[in-house]
Design a protein around this motif. Structure first.
Motif, PDB file in Angstrom:
ATOM      1  N   SER A  66       5.763  17.838   8.063  1.00  0.00           N
ATOM      2  CA  SER A  66       4.622  17.171   8.681  1.00  0.00           C
ATOM      3  C   SER A  66       3.841  16.361   7.668  1.00  0.00           C
ATOM      4  N   ASP A  67       3.644  16.927   6.467  1.00  0.00           N
ATOM      5  CA  ASP A  67       2.879  16.195   5.464  1.00  0.00           C
ATOM      6  C   ASP A  67       3.622  14.945   5.006  1.00  0.00           C
ATOM      7  N   VAL A  68       4.952  15.026   4.952  1.00  0.00           N
ATOM      8  CA  VAL A  68       5.744  13.850   4.579  1.00  0.00           C
ATOM      9  C   VAL A  68       5.645  12.782   5.662  1.00  0.00           C
ATOM     10  N   ILE A  69       5.685  13.206   6.925  1.00  0.00           N
ATOM     11  CA  ILE A  69       5.574  12.264   8.035  1.00  0.00           C
ATOM     12  C   ILE A  69       4.229  11.549   7.993  1.00  0.00           C
ATOM     13  N   VAL A  70       3.157  12.315   7.754  1.00  0.00           N
ATOM     14  CA  VAL A  70       1.819  11.721   7.701  1.00  0.00           C
ATOM     15  C   VAL A  70       1.715  10.729   6.550  1.00  0.00           C
ATOM     16  N   LEU A  71       2.248  11.097   5.383  1.00  0.00           N
ATOM     17  CA  LEU A  71       2.209  10.194   4.228  1.00  0.00           C
ATOM     18  C   LEU A  71       2.975   8.910   4.523  1.00  0.00           C
ATOM     19  N   THR A  72       4.129   9.049   5.170  1.00  0.00           N
ATOM     20  CA  THR A  72       4.931   7.873   5.524  1.00  0.00           C
ATOM     21  C   THR A  72       4.171   6.955   6.470  1.00  0.00           C
ATOM     22  N   LEU A  73       3.481   7.544   7.448  1.00  0.00           N
ATOM     23  CA  LEU A  73       2.714   6.748   8.402  1.00  0.00           C
ATOM     24  C   LEU A  73       1.571   6.007   7.709  1.00  0.00           C
ATOM     25  N   ILE A  74       0.926   6.668   6.759  1.00  0.00           N
ATOM     26  CA  ILE A  74      -0.183   6.029   6.053  1.00  0.00           C
ATOM     27  C   ILE A  74       0.315   4.843   5.232  1.00  0.00           C
ATOM     28  N   ILE A  75       1.409   5.062   4.502  1.00  0.00           N
ATOM     29  CA  ILE A  75       1.956   3.979   3.673  1.00  0.00           C
ATOM     30  C   ILE A  75       2.465   2.841   4.549  1.00  0.00           C
ATOM     31  N   GLY A  76       3.270   3.204   5.562  1.00  0.00           N
ATOM     32  CA  GLY A  76       3.852   2.180   6.418  1.00  0.00           C
ATOM     33  C   GLY A  76       2.834   1.488   7.299  1.00  0.00           C
ATOM     34  N   GLY A  77       1.783   2.224   7.696  1.00  0.00           N
ATOM     35  CA  GLY A  77       0.818   1.659   8.626  1.00  0.00           C
ATOM     36  C   GLY A  77      -0.311   0.890   7.976  1.00  0.00           C
ATOM     37  N   GLN A  78      -0.536   1.090   6.672  1.00  0.00           N
ATOM     38  CA  GLN A  78      -1.660   0.420   6.028  1.00  0.00           C
ATOM     39  C   GLN A  78      -1.228  -0.542   4.929  1.00  0.00           C
ATOM     40  N   THR A  79      -0.315  -0.108   4.078  1.00  0.00           N
ATOM     41  CA  THR A  79       0.058  -0.939   2.935  1.00  0.00           C
ATOM     42  C   THR A  79       0.656  -2.266   3.378  1.00  0.00           C
ATOM     43  N   THR A  80       1.594  -2.214   4.305  1.00  0.00           N
ATOM     44  CA  THR A  80       2.260  -3.444   4.736  1.00  0.00           C
ATOM     45  C   THR A  80       1.328  -4.338   5.544  1.00  0.00           C
ATOM     46  N   SER A  81       0.532  -3.737   6.438  1.00  0.00           N
ATOM     47  CA  SER A  81      -0.376  -4.537   7.262  1.00  0.00           C
ATOM     48  C   SER A  81      -1.455  -5.199   6.416  1.00  0.00           C
ATOM     49  N   SER A  82      -1.988  -4.466   5.433  1.00  0.00           N
ATOM     50  CA  SER A  82      -3.032  -5.047   4.584  1.00  0.00           C
ATOM     51  C   SER A  82      -2.488  -6.208   3.760  1.00  0.00           C
ATOM     52  N   ALA A  83      -1.224  -6.110   3.346  1.00  0.00           N
ATOM     53  CA  ALA A  83      -0.616  -7.224   2.614  1.00  0.00           C
ATOM     54  C   ALA A  83      -0.508  -8.451   3.511  1.00  0.00           C
ATOM     55  N   ALA A  84      -0.138  -8.244   4.775  1.00  0.00           N
ATOM     56  CA  ALA A  84      -0.046  -9.366   5.714  1.00  0.00           C
ATOM     57  C   ALA A  84      -1.416 -10.003   5.933  1.00  0.00           C
ATOM     58  N   ARG A 231       0.639 -15.798  -8.912  1.00  0.00           N
ATOM     59  CA  ARG A 231       1.532 -14.786  -9.471  1.00  0.00           C
ATOM     60  C   ARG A 231       1.549 -13.528  -8.607  1.00  0.00           C
ATOM     61  N   MET A 232       2.733 -12.916  -8.536  1.00  0.00           N
ATOM     62  CA  MET A 232       2.922 -11.734  -7.705  1.00  0.00           C
ATOM     63  C   MET A 232       2.811 -10.464  -8.543  1.00  0.00           C
ATOM     64  N   GLU A 233       2.495  -9.345  -7.864  1.00  0.00           N
ATOM     65  CA  GLU A 233       2.552  -8.055  -8.533  1.00  0.00           C
ATOM     66  C   GLU A 233       3.989  -7.783  -8.959  1.00  0.00           C
ATOM     67  N   LYS A 234       4.162  -7.310 -10.181  1.00  0.00           N
ATOM     68  CA  LYS A 234       5.513  -7.081 -10.685  1.00  0.00           C
ATOM     69  C   LYS A 234       6.160  -5.864 -10.033  1.00  0.00           C
ATOM     70  N   ILE A 235       5.372  -4.830  -9.806  1.00  0.00           N
ATOM     71  CA  ILE A 235       5.903  -3.617  -9.189  1.00  0.00           C
ATOM     72  C   ILE A 235       5.055  -3.313  -7.960  1.00  0.00           C
ATOM     73  N   SER A 236       5.628  -3.530  -6.790  1.00  0.00           N
ATOM     74  CA  SER A 236       4.880  -3.330  -5.561  1.00  0.00           C
ATOM     75  C   SER A 236       5.833  -3.009  -4.426  1.00  0.00           C
ATOM     76  N   PHE A 237       5.413  -2.091  -3.567  1.00  0.00           N
ATOM     77  CA  PHE A 237       6.224  -1.721  -2.410  1.00  0.00           C
ATOM     78  C   PHE A 237       6.363  -2.893  -1.450  1.00  0.00           C
ATOM     79  N   VAL A 238       5.317  -3.693  -1.350  1.00  0.00           N
ATOM     80  CA  VAL A 238       5.337  -4.891  -0.516  1.00  0.00           C
ATOM     81  C   VAL A 238       4.874  -6.063  -1.374  1.00  0.00           C
ATOM     82  N   PRO A 239       5.276  -7.291  -1.042  1.00  0.00           N
ATOM     83  CA  PRO A 239       4.880  -8.446  -1.855  1.00  0.00           C
ATOM     84  C   PRO A 239       3.387  -8.733  -1.737  1.00  0.00           C
ATOM     85  N   ARG A 240       2.709  -8.720  -2.865  1.00  0.00           N
ATOM     86  CA  ARG A 240       1.278  -8.995  -2.888  1.00  0.00           C
ATOM     87  C   ARG A 240       0.943  -9.844  -4.101  1.00  0.00           C
ATOM     88  N   LEU A 241      -0.119 -10.618  -3.977  1.00  0.00           N
ATOM     89  CA  LEU A 241      -0.598 -11.391  -5.108  1.00  0.00           C
ATOM     90  C   LEU A 241      -1.202 -10.451  -6.137  1.00  0.00           C
TER      91      LEU A 241
END
Length: 252
Positions: A66-84, A231-241
């Motif tokens: 359950s904790d892994v599922i919640v962490l995945t949802l947080i990363i997938g639901g916020q990190t990618t959307s905020s980059a967009a 310039r882009m972040e060199k190490i990032s899960f999603v592409p970000r400035l």
């Protein structure tokens, strides 16, 4: 030897997972309640329809998962959307005509609501140009993705999308003679959320989040971008400035 980024992240992951485990324990004991996805998993766990379903669901929703599922949802639901969201503001600064057209649509929606009322999901359904802006942002803002399928090459292929380097939401316009939800693109030529059985489970949530952000920021504010460094972040899960695109908001 300097620790790798992965090694440096392990202590932080441990702290986050401990917080999740503590939260799950409180929910299971009844000391805390919230009407959310985690609570629904816990409640379904406690009232299965039959023994077989109970065993299957316990395997899925055990505390260790359950904790892994919640962490995945947080990363997938916020990190990618905020980059967009970040990319959309950058593109608006480069294509003023797109911002003007989007603001006209969003202000009309805001003015049609009763004073003080918040935007709803029904409002999102009535944002045709905002939908095109979101799709174009996801197409053009994925430069630098490191995934198995090279979406950058697919989305930048001029055979499928003319003038691919131009931010142009109107490329998703559907002629009046075709159904409203008709997709103009060739199959698999536009896949920001993947496709098929392995496509993103949070597609609709991500779309709603991005479109609601666009509605709020475009209808309520103007802004100034303070750092145009490409310039882009060199190490990032999603592409970000690398700069994060710092801005100052001003109410309209």
């Amino acid at each position: 030897m300097a620790a790798s980024v992965f090694q440096q992240s392990k202590p932080a992951q441990g702290r986050v997972m401990k917080a999740f485990k503590d939260l799950i324990a409180k929910r299971r004991s009844g000391k805390e309640y919230s009407d959310d996805f985690l609570q629904s998993m816990i409640e379904r766990d406690s009232c299965p329809n039959n023994e077989k379903q109970h065993r299957q669901f316990m395997t899925l929703t055990s505390d260790s998962k359950s904790d892994v599922i919640v962490l995945t949802l947080i990363i997938g639901g916020q990190t990618t959307s905020s980059a967009a969201m970040m990319w959309s503001l950058k593109f608006f600064g480069e294509t003023r005509e797109v911002l003007d057209r989007l603001r006209e649509e969003q202000l009309a929606i805001a003015r049609a609501r009763p004073e003080g009322a918040s935007a709803t999901y029904e409002d999102i359904k009535n944002m045709p140009y905002c939908l095109k802006v979101m799709k174009e942002t996801l197409r053009l803002g994925n430069k630098g993705w490191r995934v198995n399928i090279d979406m950058t090459c697919i989305h930048m292929n001029p055979k499928h999308l003319p003038d691919p380097m131009q931010f142009n939401p109107s490329r998703f316009e559907v002629p009046d003679s075709l159904p409203k939800h008709f997709e103009m693109q060739k199959p698999y030529s536009y896949i920001p959320f993947g496709s098929g059985p392995r496509s993103c489970l949070g597609t609709n949530m991500a779309k709603a989040t991005i479109m609601m952000f666009l509605h709020r920021v475009v209808s309520g504010y103007s802004w100034t971008i303070h750092d145009w460094d490409p310039r882009m972040e060199k190490i990032s899960f999603v592409p970000r400035l690398a700069s994060g695109l710092p801005i100052t908001l001003k109410a309209l």
